[in-house]
Design an enzyme around this catalytic site. Structure first.
Site, PDB file in Angstrom:
ATOM      1  N   LYS A  73      -6.332 -11.448 -15.662  1.00 22.58           N
ATOM      2  CA  LYS A  73      -7.729 -11.648 -15.266  1.00 22.58           C
ATOM      3  C   LYS A  73      -7.898 -12.937 -14.473  1.00 22.58           C
ATOM      4  CE  LYS A  73      -8.025  -8.031 -17.710  1.00 22.58           C
ATOM      5  NZ  LYS A  73      -6.774  -7.280 -17.945  1.00 22.58           N
ATOM      6  N   GLY A 241       1.817   4.658 -12.057  1.00 18.74           N
ATOM      7  CA  GLY A 241       0.867   4.700 -13.157  1.00 18.74           C
ATOM      8  C   GLY A 241      -0.483   4.156 -12.743  1.00 18.74           C
ATOM      9  N   ARG A 333       2.588   1.622 -23.043  1.00 13.46           N
ATOM     10  CA  ARG A 333       3.238   0.658 -23.924  1.00 13.46           C
ATOM     11  C   ARG A 333       3.664   1.341 -25.225  1.00 13.46           C
ATOM     12  NH1 ARG A 333       2.882  -4.362 -22.215  1.00 13.46           N
ATOM     13  NH2 ARG A 333       3.254  -5.254 -24.283  1.00 13.46           N
ATOM     14  N   HIS A 506     -35.583  -9.581 -14.618  1.00  8.98           N
ATOM     15  CA  HIS A 506     -35.479  -9.252 -13.187  1.00  8.98           C
ATOM     16  C   HIS A 506     -35.328 -10.542 -12.377  1.00  8.98           C
ATOM     17  CE1 HIS A 506     -36.279  -7.160  -9.417  1.00  8.98           C
ATOM     18  NE2 HIS A 506     -37.110  -8.160  -9.101  1.00  8.98           N
TER      19      HIS A 506
END
Length: 527
Positions: A73, A241, A333, A506
């Site tokens: 990440k 994959g 895995r 908002h």
């Protein structure tokens, strides 16, 4: 196998430390120091339990921290910033010249993030007075007089068990395949055995990347480990994959300019997701220039002078060949449940995964299993962590809620992101539900326009009769953050009627959730 490191009894001599472990009966001994194991250890200590955490790698954190969630990440965030820099002029940022990618700096930032959180874990172990033991643990059988015994091999005996010295990246390198550190304690001349006794044992030994038959990971044939330590970003990459790992690295390296080809055996990318999510990700990946081939059967992977060559049969049955600098194998895995003497217990296995009950208890009294090794649960860090909290709550006699498969969020941090929880539309129908579906596109959300990320949508799958939320599926900006709202709503059994009247600030991306709830009844405001 991933089991703990660090000082377990500061101020004692090596001999005293060894005796301390041997003479102590812990309330719980946890085998494995990844997210499942260290979370269980911390929560157990918070409950007042005497806890030992055993880890074979030199540093705590497991695959997730060292060669999984966290470094991946970090690279994805770098890739996001890089994509914005390509369009700096559109945001009124002029005169910066042509951006240059400094791959070494990218890698340094990634490693610094890992190192920071390793230190954080070490602090938490000391804060919570958790005994950390560096070594490779094995079961010895059933409990005797209510006490279980683990045989633990330590490299260098008690002193090695006290302090792990390797750097984070080096610590991670030993986690591929066997689940042992680079040199198993059994393979060193200084290896010594100690025994750890506990009233309860929690197995949290994690998983290892699968490899295609006949292949071995190296500098050109990569798993999640090798791909994170490349000296330079590849100019071309074949990814075998299209699950979360495959598509995340595809997204990263495409952002950095690589030619990326994905080969997926199943009929669609991210096959665990709702079919509409798969279609949208495929469309947007192709828009980014990523070549996605589903229904593709890999026949052979060969090294060439310049890199690798992959031969495969496409969805139409035609043979194809693709060459690239490197190939990433991302085909799932495998649980690390071998070589820990499970056969000496009553623990039941299902294709290598451990069967547990709702309290994470195995068929062997006093032994629990959590994380990637548990049968029937997705191999996700947050799932393992919650399993750990459930297990120690039961051990401590505290109330808990069992982990529900249909309340687990799944997150894929590609560009665009994916977040999902609950049943897909197809699964809901297969289970006999009469469903109503609401979809709201981010193109109608003002904050999505502000952050210049308006592809994708929110999809709500609801029960037509009662309005129960059965599943929520998001592809688009910050989907991995937005999905938590859906998890909470489903956990509290919120209905469409109720959620249509929850006020969302908002302008926010979360307003797309509100519009999607309304869309179930055909009453979205902004579409």
């Amino acid at each position: 196998m991933r089991h703990g490191s660090g000082c377990f009894s500061c101020g004692r001599t090596a001999k005293e430390r060894s005796a301390f472990v041997a003479d102590t009966i812990y309330d719980v001994a946890i085998v494995g120091g990844g997210p499942a194991g260290y979370t269980a250890a911390i929560r157990g200590a918070e409950y007042g339990l005497k806890v030992a955490l055993i880890e074979a790698a030199p540093k705590l954190g497991g695959t997730c921290l060292h060669v999984g969630c966290i470094p991946t990440k970090a690279l994805l965030f770098n890739a996001e910033i890089w994509d914005h820099m390509k369009h700096a002029a559109d945001y009124g940022i002029d005169s910066i010249g042509t951006p240059q990618l400094n791959w070494a700096a990218v890698q340094r930032r990634k490693s610094a993030i890992v190192a920071k959180h390793v230190k954080g874990l070490e602090f938490l172990m000391k804060k919570n007075k958790i005994t950390n033991i560096a070594g490779y643990a094995r079961l010895t059988g059933t409990a005797k007089d209510g006490v279980h015994t683990l045989d633990v091999e330590t490299a260098g005996g008690a002193e090695a068990a006290a302090v792990g010295q390797a750097e984070p990246d080096k610590a991670a390198a030993g986690q591929a395949g066997t689940g042992k550190p680079e040199s198993s304690p059994a393979e060193t001349s200084q290896a010594k055995k100690i025994q750890v006794q506990a009233k309860n044992i929690i197995l949290a030994t994690g998983s290892a990347a699968k490899m295609l038959p006949g292949l071995k990971a190296d500098d050109r044939i990569l798993t999640n480990i090798e791909v994170l330590s490349l000296a330079e970003a590849p100019k071309s990459l074949i990814v075998i994959g299209a699950g979360a790992v495959g598509v995340e690295f595809s997204s990263i390296f495409r952002s950095f300019g690589a030619e990326v080809t994905i080969l997926e055996f199943l009929p669609r990318a991210v096959p665990v997701e709702d079919e509409d999510i798969s279609k949208e990700l495929t469309r947007l990946f192709k828009k980014r220039g990523i070549d996605i081939n589903t229904g593709a059967k890999v026949e052979k992977v060969e090294k060439t002078e310049a890199g690798v060559k992959v031969s495969y049969t496409d969805a139409n049955g035609k043979p194809q060949v693709k060459e690239a600098e490197r190939v990433l194998v991302a085909v799932g895995r495998a649980p690390r449940t071998d070589n820990i003497n499970i056969e000496r217990t009553k623990i039941e296995l299902d294709r290598g995964f451990i069967k547990v009950d709702s309290a994470q208890h195995t068929a062997e009294p006093g032994i629990y299993a959590i994380g990637d090794i548990v049968a029937g649960l997705p191999q996700l860090a947050h799932v393992g962590a919650m399993c750990g909290m459930v297990a120690v709550a039961g051990i401590a006699g505290r109330a808990f809620r069992p982990v529900r498969r249909d309340r687990i969020p799944g997150c894929t941090y590609t560009e665009p992101q994916i977040g999902s929880v609950g049943l897909t539309e197809a699964q809901a129908k297969e289970k006999g539900h009469t469903v109503k579906v609401g979809k709201f596109p981010f193109a109608g959300n003002s904050k999505a326009s502000i952050v210049d990320s308006h592809d994708g949508f929110v999809k709500i799958v609801a029960d037509a009769q009662y309005g129960e939320i059965l599943g929520v599926h998001i592809v688009g900006p910050q989907a991995t953050e937005l999905i938590s709202e859906a998890v909470v709503a489903m956990a509290l059994e919120g209905t469409v009627d109720e959620l249509m009247f929850t006020i969302h600030a908002h302008p926010t991306l979360s307003e797309a959730m509100l519009d999607a709830y309304g869309a179930v009844e055909g009453m979205a405001i902004n579409a």
